[in-house]
Design a protein around this motif. Structure first.
Motif, PDB file in Angstrom:
ATOM      1  N   LEU A  77       3.003  -3.789  -8.959  1.00  0.00           N
ATOM      2  CA  LEU A  77       2.091  -2.667  -8.749  1.00  0.00           C
ATOM      3  C   LEU A  77       2.780  -1.552  -7.973  1.00  0.00           C
ATOM      4  O   LEU A  77       2.559  -0.366  -8.239  1.00  0.00           O
ATOM      5  CB  LEU A  77       0.837  -3.141  -7.997  1.00  0.00           C
ATOM      6  N   ILE A  78       3.621  -1.919  -7.014  1.00  0.00           N
ATOM      7  CA  ILE A  78       4.330  -0.915  -6.213  1.00  0.00           C
ATOM      8  C   ILE A  78       5.420  -0.239  -7.035  1.00  0.00           C
ATOM      9  O   ILE A  78       5.563   0.978  -7.021  1.00  0.00           O
ATOM     10  CB  ILE A  78       4.919  -1.564  -4.951  1.00  0.00           C
ATOM     11  N   SER A  79       6.198  -1.034  -7.782  1.00  0.00           N
ATOM     12  CA  SER A  79       7.257  -0.463  -8.608  1.00  0.00           C
ATOM     13  C   SER A  79       7.770  -1.476  -9.620  1.00  0.00           C
ATOM     14  O   SER A  79       7.820  -1.208 -10.800  1.00  0.00           O
ATOM     15  CB  SER A  79       8.428   0.022  -7.743  1.00  0.00           C
TER      16      SER A  79
ATOM     17  N   ASN B 243       1.078  11.421   2.924  1.00  0.00           N
ATOM     18  CA  ASN B 243       1.199  11.885   1.537  1.00  0.00           C
ATOM     19  C   ASN B 243       1.089  10.761   0.518  1.00  0.00           C
ATOM     20  O   ASN B 243       1.001  11.028  -0.688  1.00  0.00           O
ATOM     21  CB  ASN B 243       2.544  12.595   1.336  1.00  0.00           C
ATOM     22  N   ASN B 244       1.107   9.527   0.993  1.00  0.00           N
ATOM     23  CA  ASN B 244       1.036   8.371   0.089  1.00  0.00           C
ATOM     24  C   ASN B 244      -0.029   7.388   0.569  1.00  0.00           C
ATOM     25  O   ASN B 244       0.290   6.256   0.976  1.00  0.00           O
ATOM     26  CB  ASN B 244       2.402   7.680   0.012  1.00  0.00           C
ATOM     27  N   PRO B 245      -1.285   7.767   0.544  1.00  0.00           N
ATOM     28  CA  PRO B 245      -2.348   6.886   1.060  1.00  0.00           C
ATOM     29  C   PRO B 245      -2.484   5.580   0.296  1.00  0.00           C
ATOM     30  O   PRO B 245      -3.080   4.628   0.795  1.00  0.00           O
ATOM     31  CB  PRO B 245      -3.614   7.752   0.916  1.00  0.00           C
ATOM     32  N   TRP B 246      -1.898   5.500  -0.905  1.00  0.00           N
ATOM     33  CA  TRP B 246      -1.966   4.259  -1.682  1.00  0.00           C
ATOM     34  C   TRP B 246      -1.330   3.082  -0.946  1.00  0.00           C
ATOM     35  O   TRP B 246      -1.693   1.926  -1.179  1.00  0.00           O
ATOM     36  CB  TRP B 246      -1.288   4.433  -3.040  1.00  0.00           C
ATOM     37  N   ILE B 247      -0.382   3.374  -0.031  1.00  0.00           N
ATOM     38  CA  ILE B 247       0.328   2.300   0.654  1.00  0.00           C
ATOM     39  C   ILE B 247      -0.622   1.454   1.501  1.00  0.00           C
ATOM     40  O   ILE B 247      -0.374   0.267   1.745  1.00  0.00           O
ATOM     41  CB  ILE B 247       1.470   2.875   1.532  1.00  0.00           C
ATOM     42  N   GLU B 248      -1.740   2.038   1.924  1.00  0.00           N
ATOM     43  CA  GLU B 248      -2.694   1.310   2.767  1.00  0.00           C
ATOM     44  C   GLU B 248      -3.409   0.207   2.003  1.00  0.00           C
ATOM     45  O   GLU B 248      -4.055  -0.649   2.612  1.00  0.00           O
ATOM     46  CB  GLU B 248      -3.701   2.294   3.362  1.00  0.00           C
ATOM     47  N   LYS B 249      -3.322   0.222   0.692  1.00  0.00           N
ATOM     48  CA  LYS B 249      -3.968  -0.815  -0.122  1.00  0.00           C
ATOM     49  C   LYS B 249      -3.106  -2.071  -0.249  1.00  0.00           C
ATOM     50  O   LYS B 249      -3.557  -3.079  -0.792  1.00  0.00           O
ATOM     51  CB  LYS B 249      -4.287  -0.267  -1.517  1.00  0.00           C
ATOM     52  N   PHE B 250      -1.863  -2.001   0.245  1.00  0.00           N
ATOM     53  CA  PHE B 250      -0.947  -3.124   0.091  1.00  0.00           C
ATOM     54  C   PHE B 250      -0.613  -3.731   1.447  1.00  0.00           C
ATOM     55  O   PHE B 250       0.114  -3.131   2.244  1.00  0.00           O
ATOM     56  CB  PHE B 250       0.338  -2.658  -0.607  1.00  0.00           C
TER      57      PHE B 250
ATOM     58  N   ASP C  95       2.198  -8.055  -5.278  1.00  0.00           N
ATOM     59  CA  ASP C  95       2.069  -6.593  -5.348  1.00  0.00           C
ATOM     60  C   ASP C  95       3.341  -5.898  -5.830  1.00  0.00           C
ATOM     61  O   ASP C  95       3.358  -4.672  -5.975  1.00  0.00           O
ATOM     62  CB  ASP C  95       1.692  -6.040  -3.965  1.00  0.00           C
TER      63      ASP C  95
END
Length: 319
Positions: free
Chosen positions: A185-187, A216-223, A182
């Motif tokens: 994908l993260i950075s 504010n960053n719900p994308w983090i839950e996908k990792f 990941d």
């Protein structure tokens, strides 16, 4: 690893080496970038560390969102001149007495920086750490670089090029590790150190799952990530280029961090190499050839002449 390397402190290690401790360098947070103030001898550092520990000045609950002792407050500095200088500056700049710039808080944070140190265990001949032997001397391994880290530290997300083994020797510390797959994908950035690559993990802390940053960053839950508390004798492997962070409240914690450098092209056929810095096609062949030549030369200089002082960034000494 032998049991005698666990539940020991920097002071214990200095006493193991007797008079030689005054000739062994130990590097602070900014190390060689701070010139002479970036390092001191193991003996001097151990003496200062134990004196401050007895004075009750080396606990840092502010580095963890859920402090073990949230009622603890930094003691007032014992140096009269520091209190006098702070009073003068506070008066001139009209700084409120109760603020983040209170003398005890300023001294507290300065101490934390000064007690975050690292030393390559090859500089510690009386400490029985032979990482190549402990790892079973696998055919793919060219050399391990075992570093001892001390000091309270807050979470700082980053990734490292080689595979990395973290082992707690003294005290407790938290470690969180994302999947290496990941990273891009993260950075893809090494960490919050490049102005050219966006990196936003700094606001994320595993101990604060309901923080404003998470909302504010719900994308983090996908990792997915692993979060463990290491105690002496426990360890975790951090794969090459996997984002990870370590945090601990105690200045006398001791972590063994062993970077595992493979032989040239030895990892290209490994199933785990798809996302590794050393995987097939990840780096140009000429770059990897020069990289391995450099690391082999550094190792030879240490083994034949005991010459060191070769750093990655400013404090990670390779020997």
């Amino acid at each position: 690893l032998p049991r005698e390397v666990f539940n020991i402190t920097i002071g214990d290690i200095a006493r193991m080496h007797g008079q030689r401790a005054k000739d062994i360098p130990i590097y602070r947070q900014h190390s060689i970038a701070a010139l002479r103030s970036g390092w001191e001898s193991l003996g001097a550092f151990a003496h200062r560390l134990e004196a401050m520990k007895r004075a009750g000045k080396l606990y840092y609950p502010n580095v963890a969102p859920k402090a073990r002792d949230p009622e603890w407050r930094p003691p007032v500095p014992s140096s009269w001149w520091l209190r006098w200088v702070h009073s003068l500056v506070r008066t001139i700049l009209s700084i409120p007495e109760e603020s983040i710039y209170a003398p005890e808080r300023v001294a507290h944070e300065l101490r934390r920086e000064l007690y975050m140190t690292t030393v390559n265990s090859r500089r510690l001949p009386e400490l029985p750490i032979d990482m190549e032997k402990a790892l079973g001397s696998p055919e793919w391994l060219a050399r391990a670089q075992p570093l001892l880290w001390s000091g309270a530290v807050s979470a700082w997300w980053h990734n490292d090029e080689p595979d990395n083994l973290l082992i707690a020797l003294n005290g407790e510390m938290n470690v969180a590790v994302f999947e290496a797959s990941d990273t891009d994908l993260i950075s893809g950035s090494r960490g919050p150190i490049s102005k050219d690559r966006y990196f936003d993990l700094d606001g994320f802390h595993p101990d604060e799952p309901d923080s404003e940053w998470v909302r504010n960053n719900p994308w983090i839950e996908k990792f997915p990530y692993i979060h463990v508390k290491l105690k002496p004798g426990m360890g975790i492997v951090v794969p090459s280029r996997a984002y990870h962070a370590i945090w601990s409240e105690d200045a006398d914690r001791l972590l063994l961090n062993s970077f595992m450098f493979p032989k040239y092209k030895a990892m290209e056929q490994s199933p785990a190499s798809n996302f590794s810095f050393f995987g097939r096609g990840m780096q140009p062949d000429i770059y990897m050839a020069l990289f391995h030549l450099k690391m082999a030369s550094i190792a030879r200089l240490w083994e034949t002449r005991r010459l060191g002082g070769f750093f990655e960034m400013v404090k990670l000494e390779s020997l």
